[in-house]
Every structure is written in C-alpha cells, then in structure tokens.
Design an enzyme around this catalytic site. Structure first.
Site, PDB file in Angstrom:
ATOM      1  N   GLY A  42     -21.759 -11.647  -5.457  1.00 44.70           N
ATOM      2  CA  GLY A  42     -20.350 -11.609  -5.846  1.00 44.70           C
ATOM      3  C   GLY A  42     -20.183 -10.908  -7.173  1.00 44.70           C
ATOM      4  CB  ALA A  85     -26.113 -12.304 -16.533  1.00 46.67           C
ATOM      5  CE  LYS A  92     -23.478  -4.996  -7.168  1.00 47.86           C
ATOM      6  NZ  LYS A  92     -23.648  -5.203  -8.623  1.00 47.86           N
ATOM      7  CD  GLU A  95     -32.193  -4.493  -8.198  1.00 49.31           C
ATOM      8  OE1 GLU A  95     -32.595  -3.603  -7.420  1.00 49.31           O
ATOM      9  OE2 GLU A  95     -32.763  -5.593  -8.305  1.00 49.31           O
TER      10      GLU A  95
END
Length: 332
Positions: free
Chosen positions: A135, A139, A190, A280
C-alpha cells in the site's frame, strides 16, 4: 496477544515492527548485523534508517534469528525482493507447520521474475499460509504514527484478518483482500513508473507530463495485472493507484529520487550510492518488462525505463520515444 516476528531491520521493517508493537503486540525485530542491532536495542531507535521514531516498550531488536523464528507465532518478512529467497532458505529449517508468513516485499525476484508468493511456494511449499502486505506507505510516516493504510491479501482469509488486526489501529488502517497477485503486481510495477515520473520532473517537463505518466503508468499496471488474473478493483485501490500516486509524487520515494538523478545525467550506480538504500525499481524494471513480453502486454513506459537504466538511451531519448508513439484509443 499473538507474538509476531519481523525479519528485516531496514526502514520499512523497522516501521512495521513499531506499528505492531504500538498496538501492544510483543514484537521481535530481527536484523543480520549484530553490532547495529545491539545499538538499536540500547538506544530504542533505528538511528540509521528511521531516526526519531522510537521503539515502543513491547518491541525488541535482536540478531538472534532462530530465537525470533521459533519464539514468534507468525512472521512478517520485510526484506528487499532480491534477498527474499535467501531469507526463506535460512528460516525454512526453523519454521513449524502452523506458522504463517506475511511478506511486505515489493518487487519481482531478479533473474527469475517470480512474484513473492511464487518464491515462497518454491522454497517453503505451496501449503505454507501466506499473506502479502502492500500500500501507499513511507516508512518514516509509519514510524511517526501518521495516518496510513495498507492492503493485506491472502488466499487464507482468516490469516489476512489476523495480520490486519495486528496492524490496525492508532490511525493505521489495514484492509483485507484475497487478490494476492494484484497486490504484488501493484507494489512491484509502481516503482518503475516512479522512476519515469522522476525523470520527467527532473527534466522540468511540468505537471501535465507528470499526470499523463501516472495515468498511463496505471494503465500499464492494470493491463499486466489483468493478464495475470488480478482484479481491476485491486489495481484501483491502495496497492495499485494509491501506492503509484504516493511513489511518483513525493521525494521520500527512492525510485522517484532515482529518476530525478538520472535526469541530471547521473549514472545508476552513482544515484544508488547517493540514495544509500535499495532502489527496488531498478531491479524490478527488467523483470516487469520480461513478464509483460511473455504475456504479450504492451508496457511502453516500462520499456523506456529499462532502456535508460541499462544505458542504451538518454533521458531525452526516452521522453522523445514516448512522445512520438502513434495515437491510439485510451482504453487499449
């Protein structure tokens, strides 16, 4: 309270552990560097990755992996996608059959292109109870206790409910789903789109371009999700559109920052060195594209990001290639 163990003491794993402990759940946070973990436990804060976000009393930082696995009812794995298999191999002999595994890893496995649930099945067997958590979550904001929402997806609804209830509360909302694939694809693809938006913003192409890239990026993600059997509602929800908008529009996003640096002419290696954490999208982009081509899904933004990351084109060329594509129906 059911005791949960969090594997991975980076920024996101620490934030997840803080949220679990904030809810009163006895929580162990495992990290591989014993010296760093000892400092965290004494200082009651992860100063390197999550400065200012102090540990609740029920959170224990530890480098004892067997103790964390065997002393926890269930586990939440929060490691980079490229480290997931290694982590699972390490814990496999320590697990008991009743332990469920929740994974908050956003990405495809480098080299194989496997989704998180496929890596888990490959290492631990398809019968292992699994949930995936994703979602729009930074962090730092999670660690600070700012309002946040995630989706917990599992093909075992009771386990999704258990994980969601452990996280839910104090401004943190956890919704459940059975669409594991949709949640995984949204969380992986994404990051690629955020690199593209960062490049456009770094080149000063304006708000119109940003909105177009986010919208067409969502269309790419939805096409890929549909080809894999994901629900369109998932793609339009927290793990899809929600995470996409967050990652593309705020400089807390490592992937967006990667795009900004690439637009300045920096190399991928230099950009990662400056960001100082795993990006990532750099690892995910080639895997997403490989998966799309195998499924015959058109993903032109992803294709240009891969070409740029791999050094075959410049940011200017990537934008030109997208801008000169033939006109088409929006729904295609």
């Amino acid at each position: 309270m059911i005791e949960l163990g969090v594997l991975g003491a980076g920024s996101y794993g620490t934030a997840m552990a803080i949220q679990l402990a904030r809810r009163g759940t006895p929580t162990r946070l495992w990290g591989r560097n014993a010296d760093e973990i000892a400092v965290m436990q004494d200082a009651r804060v992860n100063a390197r990755y999550l400065a200012g976000c102090h540990f609740p009393a029920s959170l224990t930082a530890t480098a004892d992996l067997p103790g964390t696995v065997q002393g926890s009812a269930h586990l939440l794995v929060v490691v980079p996608s490229h480290a997931l298999r290694e982590t699972l191999i390490r814990i496999e002999p320590m697990l008991n059959p009743e332990q469920g595994l929740a994974c908050a890893c956003k990405g495809l496995e480098p080299g194989s292109g496997l989704l998180v649930h496929e890596v888990v099945a490959d290492v631990l067997g398809a019968a292992r109870t699994l949930a995936v958590v994703s979602g729009p979550t930074f962090a730092k904001e999670m660690g600070m206790g700012l309002p946040t929402a995630v989706t917990v997806a599992s093909r075992t609804p009771a386990f999704a409910d258990l994980v969601a209830q452990a996280l839910h509360g104090d401004g943190f909302r956890a919704y459940t789903s059975v669409d594991v694939v949709g949640v995984e694809i949204g969380g992986s693809a994404k990051n690629v789109m955020a690199i593209a938006v960062g490049i456009a913003d770094g080149m000063g192409l304006g708000a119109n371009t940003r909105a177009a890239l986010i919208t067409r990026g969502l269309a790419e993600i939805m096409r890929l999700g549909e080809a894999l059997g994901a629900s369109p509602e998932t793609m339009m929800g927290l793990a899809g559109m929600g995470d996409l908008v967050l990652t593309c529009t705020d400089n807390q996003s490592r992937n967006r920052r990667m795009g900004l640096l690439l637009a300045q002419g920096r190399s991928v290696a230099d950009s990662i060195a400056e960001i100082q954490q795993v990006v990532e999208g750099v690892k995910a982009a080639p895997e997403v594209l490989r998966l799309a081509r195998r499924l015959q899904v058109d993903m032109p933004i992803t294709e240009q990001v891969v070409e740029l990351i791999e050094g075959r084109i410049t940011p200017v060329q990537a934008v030109k290639n997208l801008a000169t594509r033939p006109s088409r129906a929006e729904a295609e």
